[in-house]
Design a protein around this motif. Structure first.
Motif, PDB file in Angstrom:
ATOM      1  N   SER A  75       0.831  -1.204   0.000  1.00 26.92           N
ATOM      2  CA  SER A  75       0.000   0.000   0.000  1.00 26.92           C
ATOM      3  C   SER A  75       0.866   1.254   0.000  1.00 26.92           C
ATOM      4  N   SER A  76       0.261   2.351  -0.421  1.00 22.99           N
ATOM      5  CA  SER A  76       0.858   3.673  -0.307  1.00 22.99           C
ATOM      6  C   SER A  76      -0.079   4.540   0.508  1.00 22.99           C
ATOM      7  N   PHE A  77       0.501   5.472   1.269  1.00 23.41           N
ATOM      8  CA  PHE A  77      -0.304   6.250   2.205  1.00 23.41           C
ATOM      9  C   PHE A  77      -0.043   7.738   2.043  1.00 23.41           C
ATOM     10  N   SER A  78      -1.037   8.526   2.392  1.00 21.49           N
ATOM     11  CA  SER A  78      -0.888   9.977   2.365  1.00 21.49           C
ATOM     12  C   SER A  78       0.033  10.419   3.496  1.00 21.49           C
ATOM     13  N   MET A  79       0.549  11.643   3.369  1.00 21.36           N
ATOM     14  CA  MET A  79       1.462  12.173   4.380  1.00 21.36           C
ATOM     15  C   MET A  79       0.685  12.661   5.601  1.00 21.36           C
ATOM     16  N   SER A  80      -0.049  11.759   6.215  1.00 22.26           N
ATOM     17  CA  SER A  80      -0.866  12.102   7.383  1.00 22.26           C
ATOM     18  C   SER A  80       0.051  12.296   8.584  1.00 22.26           C
ATOM     19  N   ALA A  81      -0.032  13.479   9.197  1.00 23.21           N
ATOM     20  CA  ALA A  81       0.921  13.839  10.248  1.00 23.21           C
ATOM     21  C   ALA A  81       0.578  13.167  11.567  1.00 23.21           C
ATOM     22  N   TYR A  82       1.614  12.765  12.275  1.00 21.84           N
ATOM     23  CA  TYR A  82       1.491  12.220  13.624  1.00 21.84           C
ATOM     24  C   TYR A  82       1.872  13.301  14.644  1.00 21.84           C
ATOM     25  N   ASP A  83       1.283  13.226  15.837  1.00 19.84           N
ATOM     26  CA  ASP A  83       1.660  14.164  16.890  1.00 19.84           C
ATOM     27  C   ASP A  83       2.105  13.454  18.170  1.00 19.84           C
ATOM     28  N   GLN A  84       2.465  12.163  18.053  1.00 19.12           N
ATOM     29  CA  GLN A  84       2.892  11.438  19.247  1.00 19.12           C
ATOM     30  C   GLN A  84       3.502  10.104  18.859  1.00 19.12           C
ATOM     31  N   MET A  85       4.328   9.592  19.765  1.00 14.36           N
ATOM     32  CA  MET A  85       4.792   8.215  19.716  1.00 14.36           C
ATOM     33  C   MET A  85       4.597   7.639  21.105  1.00 14.36           C
ATOM     34  N   MET A  86       4.222   6.350  21.174  1.00 13.62           N
ATOM     35  CA  MET A  86       3.873   5.745  22.454  1.00 13.62           C
ATOM     36  C   MET A  86       4.418   4.323  22.538  1.00 13.62           C
ATOM     37  N   ILE A  87       4.825   3.945  23.729  1.00  9.56           N
ATOM     38  CA  ILE A  87       5.315   2.590  23.985  1.00  9.56           C
ATOM     39  C   ILE A  87       4.413   1.940  25.024  1.00  9.56           C
ATOM     40  N   GLY A  88       3.943   0.736  24.732  1.00  8.42           N
ATOM     41  CA  GLY A  88       3.170  -0.040  25.693  1.00  8.42           C
ATOM     42  C   GLY A  88       1.698   0.273  25.724  1.00  8.42           C
ATOM     43  N   TRP A  89       1.253   1.218  24.924  1.00  7.72           N
ATOM     44  CA  TRP A  89      -0.169   1.557  24.799  1.00  7.72           C
ATOM     45  C   TRP A  89      -0.316   2.538  23.649  1.00  7.72           C
ATOM     46  N   GLY A  90      -1.543   3.015  23.433  1.00 12.59           N
ATOM     47  CA  GLY A  90      -1.788   4.008  22.403  1.00 12.59           C
ATOM     48  C   GLY A  90      -2.767   5.051  22.894  1.00 12.59           C
TER      49      GLY A  90
END
Length: 760
Positions: A699-714
């Protein structure tokens, strides 16, 4: 400091279930208050919500069955009260003060009670931290102060609240006063009982209520300060025109004003050039663009007014410095210098621990970098004005360069340096330094750079010594390896770190876990873990990639999201995420927003559509379901993540349009350490388990921006996503597309952090 987090629920009260502790609101922690005290902050403002403290007004017609759900008329909610008590106790323990700010804008959101004392559609949530609400939108409404007949929020409602607060806390050693009402605005017109939007508000309504509250408080408490906000959002630059009834009668009254630096003084715009281009400082200064003098000139209007009234006390109780542009810092520095010179109390906005403030465009939330508390940039400016000489030294820069290619490294102070500081730099393995020493100038948040050009095919360690008794940044390794993969036969750890540096990737290892991100200590087995610094190369100046946990567990009634605990498993350190409610680690960032914050520094290193990779060393219990690692958007549903589903390793990518790929691997033995990897480039996704590709997508994806990274949960669409419930040893993530051989080196290194034998 403003300790925000207990007040942001006005849109979710009464109608909707948006009052969950540690999600929709959060009280400041004892650790937050102790850290502020250690930095010289001796008085704080605690914004609260009236409805959260007093859910039922004292004269409400409510039947017994409804009382059992909502509360007794006039009584304080025990859970919310206990948080205020804990905050005051923490201030007393730290030797500082806290005053309570009623953050309600002269309004109160209430149920419509029927003639029999019931509420249509009333719901009692199973989660005791969520307040009762109605599912019938028509049965919730907003009351507002008014002096005309038919007022729905009357003076005796208001004085009843403050009388109870005064009796409860006036003698508490941590109590510092009363903030009567935050930002009165759009009051009813003369003779009216509903809010206005056309400029017809009656400027005499609020003073009547304020005077009544002052009188009620002074009948009980003759001494503690009373902070008095003014009409029209408490704006500093209209205090002289919008408050014809000031000053009021009473002792120890401090007139509270608010003011920000953007063109409209909203505190919600952070792009300097966009604000200058508007061509006005209509907030007090007329039709001229903002400049580095905007802040202090706006405050001067209030200072001059206070002087003209016989020398009234003044406090600037909400203000702030946007990040990422030195012109904002100069504007804010001139403002804080002026406030200090004119004896104006100063309270920066957006301190505390609530999740939305972390890395917001204006914030005072400490972070964690290089295993030290990372002081907010705003704090350095305030410290300079108040003469508090304290700072911590960090460095950031690339870690990978081929021979002959210089890299630039920045050394910087967070806080205030009263005098210049010399930083000496040395190399242990040749290479060329642009200088063997640099100078951090006196001032707030000082920084300086140097360059290093490595010799051929080396692993070089750069070391620092710092004058003035200040800390030195940790040693920094620079890699100029021609073939890091081949070098893994010599040193797996250095080969992996070279690749992490090559891709400017982040690395977090449980062995680096600390008990807190505010003055914490290395976490021992059995202790909670609240901070893990990026020990890779993903961080940069203004963009520390810390993994931290700020869930408030100070009050048992709302300790609903405990942090993970350090364990020893397979003779290696790991963070234990067992338990459905256990929270994990959170690296909160922001997204670029045109004309608001178009080029923020504090961003996730990749978007959904960029080539990116995630590698995690974990073990999961039988039937595990939940998130291992998630890069996502906190208010939306797009994400890249590693997870488990019924014991099966899983990788998925979803963009903002809903395009999704989900990859499932083979089931793994319960509680067995393993390494799982997600790679995503346009047109190709891979899930790898223990160095082997086990599932593919295209698949290819749009440049949808993230505002976080998380470990052990979301955390997505404003709410937590359950973690996988197992042990986390280490995680690497970055932008780019490493080769299969490069991935293997990093995977083998993470395997070693979980006690697995290296192979391949």
């Amino acid at each position: 400091m403003n300790l925000v987090g207990m007040e942001p629920t006005e849109g979710n009260l009464r109608y909707a279930a948006g009052t969950q502790a540690n999600v929709n609101w959060e009280a400041p922690r004892k650790a937050d208050i102790a850290w502020l005290a250690s930095q010289g902050y001796n008085k704080n403002r605690l914004p609260i919500r009236w409805e959260m403290l007093q859910p039922v007004l004292f004269d409400t017609n409510i039947n017994a069955a409804t009382q059992a759900i909502v509360g007794v008329p006039g009584a304080f909610n025990a859970m919310y009260q206990s948080h205020i008590q804990a905050v005051l106790d923490a201030h007393a323990a730290a030797g500082t003060k806290c005053w309570i700010d009623l953050h309600n804008y002269c309004r109160y959101r209430d149920f419509r009670y029927q003639a029999d004392g019931s509420v249509i559609g009333l719901q009692k949530p199973r989660d005791p931290t969520i307040y009762p609400y109605t599912i019938a939108a028509s049965e919730a409404y907003v009351r507002i102060f008014a002096t005309a007949p038919g007022a729905t929020l009357r003076i005796n409602h208001y004085t009843d609240l403050w009388t109870r607060i005064a009796r409860l806390w006036k003698d508490h050693p941590g109590f510092g006063g009363y903030g009567l009402m935050n930002e009165p605005n759009l009051m009813p017109a003369p003779g009216g009982t509903t809010a206005t939007v056309d400029g017809s508000q009656d400027l005499h309504i609020w003073p009547v209520y304020a005077q009544a509250a002052i009188n009620a408080i002074r009948a009980i408490d003759p001494a503690n300060p009373i902070y008095l906000d003014s009409n029209t959002w408490s704006a500093a630059f209209v205090i002289d025109t919008e408050n014809p009834d000031w000053p009021v009668q009473g002792t120890n009254i401090i007139y509270s004003v608010h003011m920000y630096l953007d063109a409209g003084s909203t505190g919600q715009r952070f792009d300097w050039d966009a604000e200058v281009a508007k061509g006005y400082s209509g907030a007090g200064l007329g039709n001229v663009p903002i400049s580095v003098d905007t802040g202090w000139k706006r405050l001067k209007i209030a200072v001059d007014w206070a002087a003209s009234k016989g020398g009234l006390k003044l406090a600037l109780t909400e203000t702030g410095m946007p990040l990422d542009d030195p012109r904002w810092q100069e504007d804010f520095q001139r403002l804080t210098d002026y406030a200090r010179a004119n004896n104006v109390e100063l309270y920066p906005w957006n301190g505390g621990a609530h999740w939305p403030i972390h890395n917001y465009g204006i914030n005072f939330a400490p972070g964690w970098h290089q295993n030290r508390t990372l002081e907010p940039a705003m704090s350095g400016v305030v410290k300079k004005s108040w003469g508090i000489n304290a700072a911590t030294i960090f460095d950031d820069g690339p870690g990978y360069a081929l021979a002959g290619t210089p890299i630039t490294i920045t050394v910087y102070a967070r806080g205030y340096l009263a005098s210049p500081v010399t930083v000496n730099i040395s190399s242990n393995n040749a290479g060329t330094l642009s200088s063997s020493s640099i100078t951090l100038a006196a001032g707030a948040n000082s920084q300086a750079t140097y360059t290093f050009t490595p010799a051929t095919d080396r692993v070089t360690t750069l070391s620092y010594t710092v004058s003035g008794g200040l800390n030195a940044p940790p040693q920094r390794k620079v890699y100029s390896l021609v073939d890091p993969v081949a070098f893994s036969a010599t040193s797996l750890a250095d080969a992996a770190r070279a690749l992490i540096a090559k891709y400017s990737a982040c690395k977090w290892e449980a062995v680096d876990g600390y008990t807190d991100y505010e003055g914490g200590a290395p976490a021992q087995v059995g202790q909670q873990v609240r901070a893990i610094a990026d020990s890779g190369y993903g961080s940069s100046v203004g963009n520390a990639m810390e993994m931290i946990n700020w869930m408030n567990t100070d009050v048992a009634a709302t300790a609903n999201m405990p942090p993970p605990v350090m364990r020893l498993a397979n003779n290696r350190r790991a963070t234990d995420h067992a338990g459905w409610s256990t929270s994990g680690f959170w690296c909160k960032k922001t997204v670029p927003t045109p004309a608001v914050q178009s080029n923020p520094r504090n961003v996730v290193p990749y978007t959904c559509g960029d080539p990116h990779f995630v590698i995690a060393a974990v073990s999961a219990p039988a039937g595990a379901t939940g998130v291992v690692f998630q890069a996502s958007n906190s208010t939306a549903l797009h994400a890249s993540q590693l997870s488990f589903s019924n014991g099966v390793p899983q990788a998925s990518v979803k963009d903002a349009s809903g395009a999704t790929v989900t990859l499932n691997g083979p089931a793994q033995a319960a509680d067995a350490p393993m390494v799982m990897t997600l790679t995503s480039v346009p047109g190709a996704q891979r899930l790898r388990v223990n160095q082997a590709v086990v599932a593919s997508g295209a698949s290819s994806f749009s440049m949808s921006a993230y505002d976080q990274m998380m470990i052990g949960w979301g955390f997505q669409s404003w709410y937590p996503v359950q973690g996988f419930g197992g042990l986390m040893y280490s995680v690497i993530t970055g932008k780019g597309a490493p080769s299969a051989a490069e991935l293997q080196v990093m995977e083998r290194y993470l395997a070693s952090t979980a006690g697995l034998a290296s192979n391949g």
